[in-house]
Scaffold this active site. Sequence first.
Site, PDB file in Angstrom:
ATOM      1  N   ASP A  13      40.779 -60.908  21.035  1.00  0.00           N
ATOM      2  CA  ASP A  13      41.344 -59.551  20.995  1.00  0.00           C
ATOM      3  C   ASP A  13      40.501 -58.588  20.160  1.00  0.00           C
ATOM      4  OD1 ASP A  13      43.442 -60.547  22.518  1.00  0.00           O
ATOM      5  OD2 ASP A  13      44.619 -61.052  20.740  1.00  0.00           O
ATOM      6  N   LYS A  16      36.951 -56.705  23.501  1.00  0.00           N
ATOM      7  CA  LYS A  16      35.901 -57.055  24.474  1.00  0.00           C
ATOM      8  C   LYS A  16      36.048 -56.238  25.754  1.00  0.00           C
ATOM      9  CE  LYS A  16      37.319 -61.332  24.308  1.00  0.00           C
ATOM     10  NZ  LYS A  16      38.241 -61.284  23.165  1.00  0.00           N
ATOM     11  N   GLY A  40      43.605 -61.410  27.704  1.00  0.00           N
ATOM     12  CA  GLY A  40      44.170 -60.108  28.054  1.00  0.00           C
ATOM     13  C   GLY A  40      43.190 -59.068  27.561  1.00  0.00           C
ATOM     14  N   HIS A  41      42.435 -58.493  28.477  1.00  0.00           N
ATOM     15  CA  HIS A  41      41.385 -57.540  28.104  1.00  0.00           C
ATOM     16  C   HIS A  41      41.828 -56.140  28.506  1.00  0.00           C
ATOM     17  CE1 HIS A  41      38.158 -60.967  28.183  1.00  0.00           C
ATOM     18  NE2 HIS A  41      39.135 -61.174  27.339  1.00  0.00           N
ATOM     19  N   THR A  42      42.007 -55.301  27.504  1.00  0.00           N
ATOM     20  CA  THR A  42      42.539 -53.964  27.761  1.00  0.00           C
ATOM     21  C   THR A  42      41.403 -52.978  27.976  1.00  0.00           C
ATOM     22  OG1 THR A  42      44.243 -54.535  26.154  1.00  0.00           O
ATOM     23  CG2 THR A  42      44.150 -52.228  26.850  1.00  0.00           C
ATOM     24  N   GLN A 225      38.643 -64.924  24.804  1.00  0.00           N
ATOM     25  CA  GLN A 225      39.017 -65.487  23.497  1.00  0.00           C
ATOM     26  C   GLN A 225      37.928 -65.120  22.477  1.00  0.00           C
ATOM     27  OE1 GLN A 225      39.403 -67.970  26.432  1.00  0.00           O
ATOM     28  NE2 GLN A 225      41.187 -66.682  26.516  1.00  0.00           N
ATOM     29  N   THR A 302      50.861 -61.876  25.781  1.00  0.00           N
ATOM     30  CA  THR A 302      52.208 -62.388  25.496  1.00  0.00           C
ATOM     31  C   THR A 302      53.077 -61.404  24.709  1.00  0.00           C
ATOM     32  OG1 THR A 302      51.396 -63.399  23.460  1.00  0.00           O
ATOM     33  CG2 THR A 302      51.398 -64.787  25.423  1.00  0.00           C
ATOM     34  N   GLY A 415      38.279 -45.755  18.798  1.00  0.00           N
ATOM     35  CA  GLY A 415      39.510 -45.475  19.532  1.00  0.00           C
ATOM     36  C   GLY A 415      39.529 -46.322  20.787  1.00  0.00           C
TER      37      GLY A 415
END
Length: 426
Positions: A13, A16, A40-42, A225, A302, A415
């Site tokens: 987290d 990336k 979970g890549h935002t 990860q 999650t 940001g």
Amino acid sequence: MPSLSVFGAQWGDEGKGKIIDLLSSDVDYVVRYQGGANAGHTVIVGEQKYVLHLVPSGILHQGRVNVIANGLAVDPMALLEEVDGLLERGVQVSGENLRLSASAHVIFEHHRRIDQLSERWRGDGRIGTTGRGIGPSYADKSARTGLRIGDLLDPDTCRTRLRAVLAEKNALIERVHESEPFELDSQIDGYVALGDRLRPFVGDVGAEVRQAYRDGKRVLFEGAQGFMLDIDHGTYPFVTSSSTATNGIPAGVGFPAKNIERAVGIAKAYCTRVGEGPFPTEDHGPEGEAIRTAGHEFGATTGRPRRCGWFDALAMRYSLELNGAEGFVMTNLDVLTGFPELRCAVAYERDGVRYEEFPAGMDLDDIQPIYESLPGWEEDIGAIRDFDALPQAAREYVRWIEGQVGSKILMLSVGPDRREVISLGL
Ligand code: GDP
Ligand code: IMO
Ligand code: MG
């Protein structure tokens, strides 16, 4: 940059997704090589927020080929749901720009169930997995009982192999875990149908990536990860089940190690960890809470609150060294605005013994970080695009961290939006 590895250098987290999306404007291929939908890549583009789990973070740029290589554990339902979600939002996804390895392992519903049930048996030793079936699927891969994506495309093979595998898993689920078994025929029919839907994406993608590289195409390898969650080099057993950084590329894609030309780590300006396991610089007090609030530190997969703490120079040096990184990107610098004092672990101590380097492979229980600190800044830095325009305390923090880690910061992120960066040479 003909080939570049971009990996998480902390506990995941690190941002990336954001950085890889940004770098994707200058590459031809974006290749995931390990992990699965535990990631979970935002990516935030203007008002739009995308959370990518299996689809590589180059998908929002047209004309890039996004590759899910053999080293992943792929949940077909999760993948198709993600593809459908992107299509509904007008993102172009087809067999042209999304490629899936026939050799990637399949995560079945029984893997997800066993992942969740096994955690109950671990008691205090629970890992806090994402429950996505990652560990059980990689375990079957190593035990040579797994099925691969290619097997799903061949109905006869799929039926025969899945029937045998499920019979054994059902015995485990019923007799050890005292849970409901799966209905064989409906499972088998379901996965054969899913295989059929995946068909347009599937191929020998390792060969496609090698050919692209030979043709002079630019290839970016997207880590999932973080290196501290690496199966071999992370804080075992509180890790994920794959080789999470540059070390995972050759086997996870079928790409010669000598052709990985550059490697860059991604790290936050502080540290977070989600799930259980050692985290020497975790801040259990109000400042840790303040970081969580300011950084919206809740898991992208999650929704769990992330544990928060201070930058760890030992863990960072270790990650960068083992992955041959030329430097790193520091994200979330804006989150530190308003903290009067910023800390960085420069050593650990336990029982009077001082550790200057990350004590890999050692039990980290009760290890204490030795901090040095620097004053913070008050100004909002989100709109700044030039290093020299940062408040002096922010510049000093960045240069101080570089000194502690002994490595260059190649970009700052201030940001969540893809435009909110300060380039320092990457
Ligand atoms: P990944 O798994 O490494 O791709 O990271 P995640 O997407 O799970 O978590 C990173 C979070 O930080 C996401 O919510 C991003 O939108 C956000 N983010 C990324 N870079 C920055 C940044 O520089 N500043 C802030 N405030 N948020 C960021
Ligand atoms: P991205 O790619 C942060 C953590 C889980 C758990 C451990 C094992 O978004 O950075 P698993 O489900 O893999 O068996 O869980 O690893 N974990 C992550 N933490 N970011 C991730 O991915 C993670 N993927 C797994 O919380 O502690
Ligand atoms: Mg994430």
